[in-house]
Design a protein around this motif. Structure first.
Motif, PDB file in Angstrom:
ATOM      1  N   GLY A 145     -74.124  96.110  21.455  1.00 21.01           N
ATOM      2  CA  GLY A 145     -72.946  96.652  21.824  1.00 21.01           C
ATOM      3  C   GLY A 145     -71.937  97.367  21.206  1.00 21.01           C
ATOM      4  N   GLY A 146     -71.114  99.037  21.412  1.00 19.53           N
ATOM      5  CA  GLY A 146     -70.321  99.845  20.504  1.00 19.53           C
ATOM      6  C   GLY A 146     -69.221 100.039  20.887  1.00 19.53           C
ATOM      7  N   SER A 147     -68.563 100.366  19.988  1.00 22.04           N
ATOM      8  CA  SER A 147     -66.978 100.555  20.122  1.00 22.04           C
ATOM      9  C   SER A 147     -66.633 101.643  18.399  1.00 22.04           C
ATOM     10  CB  SER A 147     -66.216  99.776  19.976  1.00 22.04           C
ATOM     11  OG  SER A 147     -65.170 100.320  19.797  1.00 22.04           O
ATOM     12  N   ILE A 148     -66.681 102.709  18.911  1.00 22.43           N
ATOM     13  CA  ILE A 148     -66.218 103.501  17.223  1.00 22.43           C
ATOM     14  C   ILE A 148     -64.455 103.219  16.922  1.00 22.43           C
ATOM     15  CG2 ILE A 148     -65.622 106.196  16.290  1.00 22.43           C
ATOM     16  CD1 ILE A 148     -68.107 105.097  17.529  1.00 22.43           C
ATOM     17  N   ASP A 149     -63.487 103.204  17.776  1.00 21.31           N
ATOM     18  CA  ASP A 149     -62.042 102.631  16.956  1.00 21.31           C
ATOM     19  C   ASP A 149     -61.997 101.336  17.506  1.00 21.31           C
ATOM     20  OD1 ASP A 149     -61.952 105.341  15.768  1.00 21.31           O
ATOM     21  OD2 ASP A 149     -61.366 105.640  17.651  1.00 21.31           O
ATOM     22  N   GLY A 150     -62.399 100.900  18.340  1.00 19.64           N
ATOM     23  CA  GLY A 150     -62.165  99.467  19.039  1.00 19.64           C
ATOM     24  C   GLY A 150     -62.388  98.094  18.374  1.00 19.64           C
ATOM     25  N   GLY A 151     -62.911  98.371  16.857  1.00 19.99           N
ATOM     26  CA  GLY A 151     -63.271  96.975  16.452  1.00 19.99           C
ATOM     27  C   GLY A 151     -64.848  97.047  17.027  1.00 19.99           C
TER      28      GLY A 151
ATOM     29  N   GLY B 249     -58.049 104.038  30.463  1.00 24.21           N
ATOM     30  CA  GLY B 249     -56.731 104.631  30.537  1.00 24.21           C
ATOM     31  C   GLY B 249     -56.304 104.116  29.456  1.00 24.21           C
ATOM     32  N   ARG B 250     -55.005 104.028  29.400  1.00 25.83           N
ATOM     33  CA  ARG B 250     -54.330 103.521  27.771  1.00 25.83           C
ATOM     34  C   ARG B 250     -53.948 102.317  28.555  1.00 25.83           C
ATOM     35  NH1 ARG B 250     -55.906 105.345  24.360  1.00 25.83           N
ATOM     36  NH2 ARG B 250     -55.923 107.999  23.655  1.00 25.83           N
ATOM     37  N   PHE B 251     -53.835 100.727  27.740  1.00 26.94           N
ATOM     38  CA  PHE B 251     -53.041  99.549  27.983  1.00 26.94           C
ATOM     39  C   PHE B 251     -52.950  99.329  26.732  1.00 26.94           C
ATOM     40  CE2 PHE B 251     -56.772 100.719  30.623  1.00 26.94           C
ATOM     41  CZ  PHE B 251     -56.755 100.478  31.016  1.00 26.94           C
ATOM     42  N   ASP B 252     -51.503  99.595  26.782  1.00 24.77           N
ATOM     43  CA  ASP B 252     -50.654  99.223  25.781  1.00 24.77           C
ATOM     44  C   ASP B 252     -50.537  97.305  25.574  1.00 24.77           C
ATOM     45  OD1 ASP B 252     -49.935 101.405  24.753  1.00 24.77           O
ATOM     46  OD2 ASP B 252     -48.190 101.709  26.103  1.00 24.77           O
ATOM     47  N   GLY B 253     -50.866  96.731  24.559  1.00 29.37           N
ATOM     48  CA  GLY B 253     -50.853  95.397  24.173  1.00 29.37           C
ATOM     49  C   GLY B 253     -52.535  94.729  24.350  1.00 29.37           C
ATOM     50  N   MET B 254     -53.224  95.562  24.924  1.00 25.96           N
ATOM     51  CA  MET B 254     -54.897  95.309  24.615  1.00 25.96           C
ATOM     52  C   MET B 254     -55.765  95.678  23.989  1.00 25.96           C
ATOM     53  SD  MET B 254     -56.009  94.707  28.573  1.00 25.96           S
ATOM     54  CE  MET B 254     -57.096  93.747  28.324  1.00 25.96           C
ATOM     55  N   SER B 255     -56.088  95.087  23.479  1.00 25.31           N
ATOM     56  CA  SER B 255     -56.783  95.361  21.944  1.00 25.31           C
ATOM     57  C   SER B 255     -58.649  96.413  22.637  1.00 25.31           C
ATOM     58  CB  SER B 255     -57.294  94.191  21.319  1.00 25.31           C
ATOM     59  OG  SER B 255     -58.436  93.385  20.844  1.00 25.31           O
ATOM     60  N   GLY B 256     -59.095  96.849  21.390  1.00 21.51           N
ATOM     61  CA  GLY B 256     -60.632  97.219  22.473  1.00 21.51           C
ATOM     62  C   GLY B 256     -61.537  96.373  22.752  1.00 21.51           C
ATOM     63  N   LEU B 257     -61.178  95.394  21.375  1.00 19.19           N
ATOM     64  CA  LEU B 257     -62.246  94.095  22.384  1.00 19.19           C
ATOM     65  C   LEU B 257     -61.734  93.329  23.768  1.00 19.19           C
ATOM     66  CD1 LEU B 257     -61.972  92.091  18.381  1.00 19.19           C
ATOM     67  CD2 LEU B 257     -64.498  93.117  20.040  1.00 19.19           C
ATOM     68  N   ASP B 258     -59.948  93.033  23.964  1.00 17.34           N
ATOM     69  CA  ASP B 258     -59.839  92.489  24.905  1.00 17.34           C
ATOM     70  C   ASP B 258     -60.126  93.053  26.250  1.00 17.34           C
ATOM     71  OD1 ASP B 258     -58.337  90.734  23.794  1.00 17.34           O
ATOM     72  OD2 ASP B 258     -56.020  91.965  23.754  1.00 17.34           O
TER      73      ASP B 258
ATOM     74  N   SER C 242     -67.163  85.483  19.205  1.00 15.68           N
ATOM     75  CA  SER C 242     -65.619  84.699  18.876  1.00 15.68           C
ATOM     76  C   SER C 242     -64.962  83.606  19.924  1.00 15.68           C
ATOM     77  CB  SER C 242     -65.098  85.152  18.338  1.00 15.68           C
ATOM     78  OG  SER C 242     -63.912  85.753  18.048  1.00 15.68           O
ATOM     79  N   ARG C 243     -65.077  84.789  20.962  1.00 12.64           N
ATOM     80  CA  ARG C 243     -64.685  84.595  22.424  1.00 12.64           C
ATOM     81  C   ARG C 243     -65.522  84.503  23.619  1.00 12.64           C
ATOM     82  NH1 ARG C 243     -60.262  89.460  22.973  1.00 12.64           N
ATOM     83  NH2 ARG C 243     -59.530  89.180  21.421  1.00 12.64           N
ATOM     84  N   LEU C 244     -66.713  85.049  23.354  1.00  9.65           N
ATOM     85  CA  LEU C 244     -67.757  85.076  24.595  1.00  9.65           C
ATOM     86  C   LEU C 244     -67.885  82.906  24.038  1.00  9.65           C
ATOM     87  CD1 LEU C 244     -68.786  88.713  24.831  1.00  9.65           C
ATOM     88  CD2 LEU C 244     -67.227  87.149  26.904  1.00  9.65           C
ATOM     89  N   GLY C 245     -68.775  83.070  22.392  1.00 10.32           N
ATOM     90  CA  GLY C 245     -69.420  81.610  22.486  1.00 10.32           C
ATOM     91  C   GLY C 245     -70.451  82.343  21.498  1.00 10.32           C
ATOM     92  N   LEU C 246     -70.203  81.250  20.394  1.00 15.82           N
ATOM     93  CA  LEU C 246     -71.175  81.331  19.344  1.00 15.82           C
ATOM     94  C   LEU C 246     -72.340  80.608  19.441  1.00 15.82           C
ATOM     95  CD1 LEU C 246     -68.436  80.346  16.926  1.00 15.82           C
ATOM     96  CD2 LEU C 246     -68.734  82.243  17.452  1.00 15.82           C
ATOM     97  N   THR C 247     -73.502  80.957  20.327  1.00 17.58           N
ATOM     98  CA  THR C 247     -74.273  80.623  20.480  1.00 17.58           C
ATOM     99  C   THR C 247     -75.641  81.643  19.632  1.00 17.58           C
ATOM    100  OG1 THR C 247     -74.914  83.051  21.812  1.00 17.58           O
ATOM    101  CG2 THR C 247     -73.744  81.156  23.090  1.00 17.58           C
ATOM    102  N   GLY C 248     -75.198  81.680  18.926  1.00 19.30           N
ATOM    103  CA  GLY C 248     -76.186  82.325  17.562  1.00 19.30           C
ATOM    104  C   GLY C 248     -76.906  83.290  18.225  1.00 19.30           C
ATOM    105  N   ILE C 249     -77.248  83.699  19.175  1.00 16.72           N
ATOM    106  CA  ILE C 249     -78.213  85.176  19.735  1.00 16.72           C
ATOM    107  C   ILE C 249     -77.870  86.298  18.714  1.00 16.72           C
ATOM    108  CG2 ILE C 249     -78.487  84.026  22.079  1.00 16.72           C
ATOM    109  CD1 ILE C 249     -76.567  86.943  22.872  1.00 16.72           C
ATOM    110  N   PRO C 250     -78.803  87.515  18.507  1.00 17.82           N
ATOM    111  CA  PRO C 250     -78.493  88.555  17.555  1.00 17.82           C
ATOM    112  C   PRO C 250     -77.801  89.525  18.626  1.00 17.82           C
ATOM    113  CG  PRO C 250     -80.623  87.845  18.568  1.00 17.82           C
ATOM    114  CD  PRO C 250     -80.232  86.999  19.524  1.00 17.82           C
ATOM    115  N   PHE C 251     -76.941  89.983  18.130  1.00 17.50           N
ATOM    116  CA  PHE C 251     -75.521  90.605  18.335  1.00 17.50           C
ATOM    117  C   PHE C 251     -75.762  91.981  17.856  1.00 17.50           C
ATOM    118  CE2 PHE C 251     -71.975  91.088  21.743  1.00 17.50           C
ATOM    119  CZ  PHE C 251     -71.954  92.521  21.270  1.00 17.50           C
TER     120      PHE C 251
END
Lengths: 166, 380
Positions: free
Chosen positions: B48-54, B14-23, B61-70
């Motif tokens: 992971g994929g996003s065109i306009d969301g970051g 939908g539309r979620f003002d105040g939330m970023s794509g990463l949120d 940086s939010r989920l944890g810096l575990t060093g895995i290939p992303f």
């Protein structure tokens, strides 16, 4: 914003000369897109020297056989409408460069025109009433003003016009 | 080696003002982990994929810096499907046992506007108002209706079904049924398509957790197997979006090629599909994709739609969650939303929109510019 004026200056959707002239300086929207200046304009494509496939606009390689041996090909002026739609809302700018506003925008037709033994070309159509367009109808190329540039010159582009009502 | 889906998560579309794509992406990822009963620190890799969301990989940086290939994946409307395919490949290649796929997006309002140069197209093509995806779909269905006798009534019925199914999906953007009269009478956008027949770009996120199927029992009693996933691009002669010209000869679409490859890899045929999610960027696409995916012959759609066979209660339910038309299209998330819905359906957890008869085989397909098809076969 001269677009509104063009609508009245542009001739009937189905009749008139092949090139819409005016007293203003007229410049093609892109180099090497159509022959210019001429009263019998033709779109410029390319033909593969190896497999014969025709592409529009011209490009330096063949999308079918991957050959890089291509030559210029002037496309036929007439063809038939393969499919069509109408553009009923103002496209986003960029990339759209028309100068209409949402208020004075008028719909335009878009279609693929099958140019026999050559290629199907996507083009704006001079006719925007979907009920006056039908698949298989004969069409011909016209060059007409699309917009005015910063210097006030007319930017010329191509369109296809139904032939049968002439 | 088989690969299993053991966790799914979604942030409503939908539309979620105040939330970023990463949120949004973070919410979907955490929900998928929670559904699998796992923590981010258990993940061995992510796509992971996003065109306009970051950038998806900045979620670390939010989920944890575990060093895995992303790895970030960008493949137009097929982004989520491509990310899923790469994750499946990674597990099948024995590089990892367990990982996460997330897709999210946050698009500006209105139709997509693309830069001609980024698609290898001349500037004049965009300047003159021919580089609109909606025009392509309108022209494709116009030709298809002419060739195969599909009626405008069927276009309307497909849209009405989408809104009806969306109204039963709490995560869907459109929450109200819309009558066929209202759909047919809404504003014409690109003949023959009216406003309610086209989907709109919007915001949302979805994620899945995958593992080796032979390890799935450690995490869930209800794994869903990824039997096949395949991605294809244009052949010379296929009628694709944003093409200034088309050759006179015609070829199979990227969707048709991907579907064939996907079913072949799965050892499951289109006749075995119990529920399907197809790319319905507009109603015509759903109709044409039915045939391109081998779910029916060209032209059969008219009778099928008029008889209600693609409804939730029909023989071949399609877009049971409302599809793109009711959900909108956050590009990065769209294919994973389809997978999310199929997993719900195969688990029997789809609530009011549950397909009856305990469906066993689910099928998903996305299609995007400039001519990319991605298909997935799932089963339980």
């Amino acid at each position: 914003m001269l677009t509104a004026a063009y609508k009245s200056a542009t001739l009937s959707p189905t009749a008139g000369p092949n090139v819409v002239r005016s007293s203003l300086k007229q410049t093609p929207i892109a180099e090497h897109l159509f022959t210019w200046p001429t009263d019998q304009p033709q779109l410029i494509g390319s033909r593969c020297s190896d497999c014969g496939v025709v592409t529009f606009p011209s490009q330096g390689s063949c999308p079918k056989c991957t050959s890089q041996s291509v030559t210029e090909a002037l496309l036929p002026r007439r063809g038939t409408l393969w499919t069509f739609t109408t553009q009923e809302f103002l496209p986003k700018t960029p990339p759209y460069a028309g100068t209409e506003s949402a208020e004075d925008f008028t719909p335009y037709g878009v279609g693929y025109v099958e140019l026999p033994d050559h290629v199907m070309v996507e083009s704006r159509l001079t006719e925007s009433d979907p009920h006056r367009l039908r698949i298989g109808m004969p069409m011909e190329l016209v060059i007409e003003p699309f917009r005015s540039d910063a210097a006030g010159d007319e930017v010329m582009s191509f369109a296809f016009r139904p032939v049968e009502a002439r | 080696m088989d690969v299993a889906i053991i966790g799914i998560g979604i942030h409503p579309f939908g539309r979620f003002d105040g939330m970023s794509g990463l949120d949004l992406g973070e919410v979907a990822a955490r929900r998928a982990l929670s559904d699998a009963g796992l923590a981010w620190s258990d993940m061995e890799f992510a796509f992971g994929g996003s065109i306009d969301g970051g950038y998806a990989d900045s979620l670390v940086s939010r989920l944890g810096l575990t060093g895995i290939p992303f790895t970030n994946v960008s493949n137009g409307c097929a982004t989520g499907g491509s990310a899923l395919a790469m994750a499946v490949n990674r597990i099948q290649a024995n590089e990892s046992d367990l990982g996460l796929v997330v897709g999210f997006d946050k698009h500006p309002r209105g139709a997509f506007a693309a830069d001609p140069a980024s698609l290898g197209l001349p500037q004049w093509y965009g300047e003159t108002g021919m580089m609109l995806t909606t025009q392509f779909f309108a022209m494709k269905i116009q030709r298809y209706m002419h060739t195969y006798g599909i009626s405008e009534s069927s276009l309307t019925k497909v849209a009405a079904k989408a809104f009806r199914n969306g109204a039963m999906n709490p995560n869907s953007w459109r929450q109200k049924p819309v009558s066929e009269e209202e759909i047919a009478g809404s504003r014409l956008l690109n003949h023959p398509l009216t406003q309610y027949m086209l989907c709109s770009p919007n915001e949302g996120a979805a994620a899945v957790v995958l593992c080796r199927a032979d390890q799935a029992a450690r995490y869930t009693q209800r794994p869903v197997i990824v039997n096949g996933v395949a991605l294809r691009t244009r052949l010379f002669g296929s009628f694709e979006v944003m093409a200034p010209s088309l050759p006179l000869e015609q070829a199979a679409s990227p969707t048709a090629q991907a579907a064939t490859a996907c079913f072949e890899a799965a050892g499951i045929g289109p006749e075995d599909v119990d529920v399907a999610q197809l790319q319905d960027g507009e109603v015509g696409a759903e109709i044409m994709h039915m045939a391109e995916n081998g779910l029916c012959a060209d032209g059969d759609q008219e009778a099928m739609i008029q008889a209600g066979e693609t409804e939730i209660t029909g023989r071949l339910p399609i877009n049971t969650d409302g599809g793109l038309i009711a959900n909108g299209e956050p590009i990065g998330a769209s294919a994973l939303r389809q997978v999310h819905e199929l997993v719900l359906q195969l688990r029997g957890d789809a609530g009011a929109r549950q397909v009856p008869g305990e469906p066993r085989v689910g099928y998903a397909q996305v299609y995007g510019a400039p001519g990319t098809g991605c298909c997935t076969v799932l089963s339980r």
